[in-house]
Write a protein that holds these residues in place. Structure first.
Motif, PDB file in Angstrom:
ATOM      1  N   VAL A   1     -93.993  39.055  43.291  1.00 21.50           N
ATOM      2  CA  VAL A   1     -94.782  38.917  44.524  1.00 21.50           C
ATOM      3  C   VAL A   1     -94.583  37.587  45.228  1.00 21.50           C
ATOM      4  O   VAL A   1     -95.166  37.360  46.281  1.00 21.50           O
ATOM      5  N   GLY A   2     -93.828  36.689  44.670  1.00 24.42           N
ATOM      6  CA  GLY A   2     -93.654  35.373  45.297  1.00 24.42           C
ATOM      7  C   GLY A   2     -94.732  34.411  44.844  1.00 24.42           C
ATOM      8  O   GLY A   2     -95.072  34.351  43.671  1.00 24.42           O
ATOM      9  N   ASP A   3     -95.297  33.673  45.798  1.00 19.17           N
ATOM     10  CA  ASP A   3     -96.318  32.672  45.460  1.00 19.17           C
ATOM     11  C   ASP A   3     -97.652  33.333  45.155  1.00 19.17           C
ATOM     12  O   ASP A   3     -98.041  34.319  45.786  1.00 19.17           O
ATOM     13  N   MET A   4     -98.361  32.734  44.172  1.00 21.45           N
ATOM     14  CA  MET A   4     -99.699  33.204  43.825  1.00 21.45           C
ATOM     15  C   MET A   4    -100.708  32.119  44.140  1.00 21.45           C
ATOM     16  O   MET A   4    -100.395  30.938  44.148  1.00 21.45           O
ATOM     17  N   SER A   5    -101.925  32.534  44.351  1.00 24.89           N
ATOM     18  CA  SER A   5    -103.019  31.626  44.661  1.00 24.89           C
ATOM     19  C   SER A   5    -103.352  30.748  43.452  1.00 24.89           C
ATOM     20  O   SER A   5    -103.428  31.245  42.327  1.00 24.89           O
ATOM     21  N   PRO A   6    -103.578  29.446  43.671  1.00 24.83           N
ATOM     22  CA  PRO A   6    -104.013  28.578  42.568  1.00 24.83           C
ATOM     23  C   PRO A   6    -105.365  29.033  41.974  1.00 24.83           C
ATOM     24  O   PRO A   6    -105.617  28.846  40.794  1.00 24.83           O
ATOM     25  N   THR A   7    -106.194  29.631  42.802  1.00 28.76           N
ATOM     26  CA  THR A   7    -107.477  30.149  42.321  1.00 28.76           C
ATOM     27  C   THR A   7    -107.258  31.261  41.306  1.00 28.76           C
ATOM     28  O   THR A   7    -107.937  31.319  40.282  1.00 28.76           O
ATOM     29  N   ALA A   8    -106.295  32.126  41.583  1.00 31.43           N
ATOM     30  CA  ALA A   8    -105.993  33.211  40.649  1.00 31.43           C
ATOM     31  C   ALA A   8    -105.502  32.653  39.319  1.00 31.43           C
ATOM     32  O   ALA A   8    -105.910  33.130  38.256  1.00 31.43           O
ATOM     33  N   PHE A   9    -104.651  31.627  39.379  1.00 32.13           N
ATOM     34  CA  PHE A   9    -104.185  31.002  38.144  1.00 32.13           C
ATOM     35  C   PHE A   9    -105.341  30.344  37.392  1.00 32.13           C
ATOM     36  O   PHE A   9    -105.429  30.412  36.176  1.00 32.13           O
ATOM     37  N   GLY A  10    -106.232  29.703  38.120  1.00 38.57           N
ATOM     38  CA  GLY A  10    -107.384  29.054  37.495  1.00 38.57           C
ATOM     39  C   GLY A  10    -108.295  30.054  36.808  1.00 38.57           C
ATOM     40  O   GLY A  10    -108.740  29.843  35.672  1.00 38.57           O
ATOM     41  N   LEU A  11    -108.582  31.165  37.500  1.00 42.97           N
ATOM     42  CA  LEU A  11    -109.432  32.200  36.911  1.00 42.97           C
ATOM     43  C   LEU A  11    -108.760  32.844  35.702  1.00 42.97           C
ATOM     44  O   LEU A  11    -109.393  33.079  34.669  1.00 42.97           O
ATOM     45  N   PHE A  12    -107.468  33.121  35.829  1.00 43.45           N
ATOM     46  CA  PHE A  12    -106.735  33.702  34.715  1.00 43.45           C
ATOM     47  C   PHE A  12    -106.718  32.751  33.523  1.00 43.45           C
ATOM     48  O   PHE A  12    -106.949  33.155  32.380  1.00 43.45           O
ATOM     49  N   GLY A  13    -106.452  31.467  33.788  1.00 45.67           N
ATOM     50  CA  GLY A  13    -106.416  30.475  32.718  1.00 45.67           C
ATOM     51  C   GLY A  13    -107.761  30.320  32.037  1.00 45.67           C
ATOM     52  O   GLY A  13    -107.847  30.258  30.800  1.00 45.67           O
ATOM     53  N   GLY A  14    -108.838  30.270  32.818  1.00 48.92           N
ATOM     54  CA  GLY A  14    -110.175  30.141  32.248  1.00 48.92           C
ATOM     55  C   GLY A  14    -110.554  31.325  31.381  1.00 48.92           C
ATOM     56  O   GLY A  14    -111.076  31.174  30.275  1.00 48.92           O
ATOM     57  N   ALA A  15    -110.285  32.523  31.894  1.00 49.89           N
ATOM     58  CA  ALA A  15    -110.596  33.736  31.122  1.00 49.89           C
ATOM     59  C   ALA A  15    -109.753  33.809  29.853  1.00 49.89           C
ATOM     60  O   ALA A  15    -110.248  34.185  28.788  1.00 49.89           O
ATOM     61  N   THR A  16    -108.504  33.404  29.954  1.00 48.98           N
ATOM     62  CA  THR A  16    -107.616  33.465  28.796  1.00 48.98           C
ATOM     63  C   THR A  16    -108.038  32.460  27.722  1.00 48.98           C
ATOM     64  O   THR A  16    -107.992  32.776  26.528  1.00 48.98           O
TER      65      THR A  16
END
Length: 125
Positions: free
Chosen positions: A49-64
């Motif tokens: 998909v190309g670039d991803m939102s930093p918010t999405a990475f933050g939420l994914f990282g926190g949940a993980t």
């Protein structure tokens, strides 16, 4: 059955430090798992998909991190329960205290981590 070094000599003043060290070890393992997952997500997202939102990475990282922390805690408890069931630990006294744990037990590291999280299981001498 070959047993490792006895756990009988234990300084009760060292219990908070022992527990903190075990908790930090679990957080470190959870953090490493999260880093690997975020790296894989970054690579896959970049390819699709190309670039991803930093918010999405933050939420994914926190949940993980939360999921990995829980996963490690469950694995630690299961390793200790398995060591008890297979008689790889020696319990003595009332209430029972762990006196020895076999070094040949495959989950030795995880069982020892559980013992560090619960220093009350170690005989105070």
């Amino acid at each position: 059955m070959k047993f490792g070094r006895p756990l009988a000599r234990f300084d009760i003043k060292a219990a908070p430090g022992l527990k903190l060290k075990a908790q930090l070890t679990i957080l470190l393992v959870a953090g490493c798992i999260t880093e690997i997952c975020v790296l894989l997500l970054s690579i896959l997202a970049g390819l699709t998909v190309g670039d991803m939102s930093p918010t999405a990475f933050g939420l994914f990282g926190g949940a993980t991190v939360l999921l990995a922390h829980r996963w490690v805690l469950v694995d630690v408890r299961e390793a200790f329960d398995k060591a008890l069931a297979q008689h790889h630990v020696v319990l003595e006294g009332s209430p029972p205290h762990i006196m020895q744990i076999a070094r040949t037990f495959p989950g030795h590291w995880l069982a020892m981590l559980y013992i560090q999280l619960h220093p009350e299981l170690i005989d105070e001498g």
